[in-house]
Design a protein around this motif. Structure first.
Motif, PDB file in Angstrom:
ATOM      1  N   ILE A   2       0.716  -1.317   0.376  1.00 48.13           N
ATOM      2  CA  ILE A   2       0.424  -0.008  -0.277  1.00 48.13           C
ATOM      3  C   ILE A   2       0.753   1.035  -0.277  1.00 48.13           C
ATOM      4  N   ARG A   3       0.465   1.953  -0.750  1.00 47.46           N
ATOM      5  CA  ARG A   3       1.267   3.823  -0.758  1.00 47.46           C
ATOM      6  C   ARG A   3       0.098   4.409  -1.481  1.00 47.46           C
ATOM      7  N   PHE A   4       0.410   5.925  -1.216  1.00 44.74           N
ATOM      8  CA  PHE A   4      -0.115   7.121  -1.645  1.00 44.74           C
ATOM      9  C   PHE A   4      -0.470   6.908  -3.713  1.00 44.74           C
ATOM     10  N   ALA A   5      -1.222   7.205  -4.282  1.00 47.21           N
ATOM     11  CA  ALA A   5      -1.130   7.505  -5.380  1.00 47.21           C
ATOM     12  C   ALA A   5      -0.381   8.481  -5.637  1.00 47.21           C
ATOM     13  N   ILE A   6       0.090   8.100  -7.239  1.00 45.95           N
ATOM     14  CA  ILE A   6       1.399   9.220  -7.873  1.00 45.95           C
ATOM     15  C   ILE A   6       0.619   9.253  -9.440  1.00 45.95           C
ATOM     16  N   GLU A   7       1.228  10.307  -9.892  1.00 47.01           N
ATOM     17  CA  GLU A   7       0.395  10.731 -11.027  1.00 47.01           C
ATOM     18  C   GLU A   7       0.425   9.405 -12.144  1.00 47.01           C
ATOM     19  N   LYS A   8       1.226   8.606 -12.100  1.00 47.86           N
ATOM     20  CA  LYS A   8       1.349   7.529 -13.446  1.00 47.86           C
ATOM     21  C   LYS A   8       0.217   6.468 -13.143  1.00 47.86           C
ATOM     22  N   ILE A  10      -2.937   7.256 -12.302  1.00 48.44           N
ATOM     23  CA  ILE A  10      -4.324   7.965 -12.464  1.00 48.44           C
ATOM     24  C   ILE A  10      -5.149   6.765 -13.876  1.00 48.44           C
ATOM     25  N   PRO A  11      -4.467   6.261 -15.074  1.00 47.94           N
ATOM     26  CA  PRO A  11      -5.618   5.782 -16.254  1.00 47.94           C
ATOM     27  C   PRO A  11      -5.628   4.350 -15.038  1.00 47.94           C
ATOM     28  N   LYS A  12      -5.031   3.491 -14.880  1.00 48.22           N
ATOM     29  CA  LYS A  12      -6.104   2.528 -13.857  1.00 48.22           C
ATOM     30  C   LYS A  12      -6.975   2.885 -12.669  1.00 48.22           C
ATOM     31  N   ILE A  13      -6.672   3.910 -12.216  1.00 48.56           N
ATOM     32  CA  ILE A  13      -7.885   4.693 -10.935  1.00 48.56           C
ATOM     33  C   ILE A  13      -8.759   4.941 -11.794  1.00 48.56           C
ATOM     34  N   GLU A  14      -8.719   5.624 -13.295  1.00 47.50           N
ATOM     35  CA  GLU A  14      -9.693   5.651 -14.957  1.00 47.50           C
ATOM     36  C   GLU A  14     -10.323   4.459 -14.363  1.00 47.50           C
ATOM     37  N   ASP A  15      -9.656   3.890 -14.714  1.00 45.72           N
ATOM     38  CA  ASP A  15     -10.619   2.097 -14.781  1.00 45.72           C
ATOM     39  C   ASP A  15     -11.460   1.841 -13.710  1.00 45.72           C
ATOM     40  N   VAL A  58      -0.231  -1.853  -5.077  1.00 43.97           N
ATOM     41  CA  VAL A  58      -0.146  -2.531  -5.431  1.00 43.97           C
ATOM     42  C   VAL A  58       0.791  -4.088  -5.819  1.00 43.97           C
ATOM     43  N   ASP A  59       0.535  -4.603  -6.508  1.00 44.56           N
ATOM     44  CA  ASP A  59       0.872  -5.280  -7.162  1.00 44.56           C
ATOM     45  C   ASP A  59       2.984  -5.448  -7.740  1.00 44.56           C
ATOM     46  N   ALA A  60       3.675  -6.494  -7.736  1.00 41.03           N
ATOM     47  CA  ALA A  60       5.395  -7.015  -8.075  1.00 41.03           C
ATOM     48  C   ALA A  60       6.226  -5.551  -8.642  1.00 41.03           C
ATOM     49  N   ASN A  61       4.730  -5.725  -9.723  1.00 40.38           N
ATOM     50  CA  ASN A  61       5.812  -4.761 -10.682  1.00 40.38           C
ATOM     51  C   ASN A  61       4.818  -3.360 -10.424  1.00 40.38           C
ATOM     52  N   ASP A  62       4.157  -3.058  -9.662  1.00 43.78           N
ATOM     53  CA  ASP A  62       3.637  -1.549  -9.253  1.00 43.78           C
ATOM     54  C   ASP A  62       2.279  -0.795  -9.673  1.00 43.78           C
ATOM     55  N   GLU A  63       1.338  -1.956 -10.692  1.00 40.92           N
ATOM     56  CA  GLU A  63      -0.016  -1.680 -11.354  1.00 40.92           C
ATOM     57  C   GLU A  63      -0.593  -2.035  -9.998  1.00 40.92           C
ATOM     58  N   LEU A  92     -13.857   3.074  -1.720  1.00 39.80           N
ATOM     59  CA  LEU A  92     -12.775   2.209  -1.760  1.00 39.80           C
ATOM     60  C   LEU A  92     -13.376   0.670  -3.139  1.00 39.80           C
ATOM     61  N   CYS A  93     -12.301   0.447  -3.265  1.00 40.74           N
ATOM     62  CA  CYS A  93     -12.550   0.193  -5.142  1.00 40.74           C
ATOM     63  C   CYS A  93     -11.401  -1.052  -5.388  1.00 40.74           C
ATOM     64  N   VAL A  94     -11.606  -2.205  -5.400  1.00 41.23           N
ATOM     65  CA  VAL A  94     -10.753  -3.510  -5.620  1.00 41.23           C
ATOM     66  C   VAL A  94     -11.369  -3.620  -7.031  1.00 41.23           C
ATOM     67  N   ASP A  95     -10.031  -3.869  -8.031  1.00 41.43           N
ATOM     68  CA  ASP A  95     -10.563  -4.323  -9.372  1.00 41.43           C
ATOM     69  C   ASP A  95     -10.981  -5.425  -8.856  1.00 41.43           C
ATOM     70  N   GLU A  96     -12.295  -5.796 -10.251  1.00 40.78           N
ATOM     71  CA  GLU A  96     -13.033  -7.160 -10.127  1.00 40.78           C
ATOM     72  C   GLU A  96     -11.923  -8.188 -10.594  1.00 40.78           C
ATOM     73  N   LYS A  97     -11.097  -7.868 -10.952  1.00 48.12           N
ATOM     74  CA  LYS A  97      -9.908  -9.251 -11.234  1.00 48.12           C
ATOM     75  C   LYS A  97      -9.000  -9.693 -10.124  1.00 48.12           C
ATOM     76  N   GLN A  98      -8.619  -9.264  -9.069  1.00 46.76           N
ATOM     77  CA  GLN A  98      -8.461  -9.096  -8.274  1.00 46.76           C
ATOM     78  C   GLN A  98      -9.178  -9.169  -6.916  1.00 46.76           C
ATOM     79  N   ARG A  99     -10.754  -9.460  -6.468  1.00 49.32           N
ATOM     80  CA  ARG A  99     -10.970  -9.802  -5.888  1.00 49.32           C
ATOM     81  C   ARG A  99     -11.141 -10.758  -4.863  1.00 49.32           C
TER      82      ARG A  99
END
Length: 154
Positions: A2-8, A10-15, A58-63, A92-99
């Motif tokens: 868990i970390r604070f969000a950064i600009e990179k 944003i695209p995933k947050i939008e999803d 984020v996962d091990a690839n920082d996604e 609060l949202c978790v990607d439906e593929k990661q639930r």
């Protein structure tokens, strides 16, 4: 992690915002249009606001796999409310593929830690009654109703 969000992020947050919107739209199409809560530009501004931190898992690839939008609130010198400091979970949202991987619980626990570390009295959130899975999740984390919003559809 868990970390604070950064600009990179944003695209995933939008999803993820779109996923949340569909849950709300499907549950209450009379209230929620199909769209997203924040634009990319609005998200860039939120990332700069210390009173509105956004946590991401984020996962091990920082996604990004999930997020938790927070808002610090305090009603100083209010006529009837005390001056307590609150951390409000706005979303609060978790990607439906990661639930099912306890990401939501980790984000929630990180928000609780942020609240405690910031001297908050409590942590609050709202959940739509049509979102039964979210209601059960928050109850499992130990949250209890603070107030109930009611409506009469005319």
């Amino acid at each position: 992690m868990i970390r604070f969000a950064i600009e990179k992020d944003i695209p995933k947050i939008e999803d993820l915002l779109a996923q949340v919107d569909m849950v709300h739209h499907n549950g209450r199409p009379d209230i929620f249009k199909i769209g997203t809560k924040y634009s990319a530009e609005e998200l860039k501004e939120l990332l700069k606001d210390a009173l509105r931190p956004i946590l991401v898992s984020v996962d091990a690839n920082d996604e990004v796999m999930g997020y938790c939008f927070c808002i610090f609130q305090q009603h100083s010198n209010h006529a009837v409310l005390t001056d307590i400091k609150t951390l409000y979970i706005d979303d609060l949202c978790v990607d439906e593929k990661q639930r099912g991987k306890h990401i939501g619980r980790e984000l929630y626990e990180a928000a609780v830690k942020l609240a405690k570390d910031s001297g908050c009295y409590n942590l609050t959130l709202n959940v739509w009654s049509c979102n039964r899975s979210a209601m059960h999740f928050y109850e499992a984390q130990g949250l209890a109703p603070q107030k109930i919003g009611m409506e009469l559809v005319l």
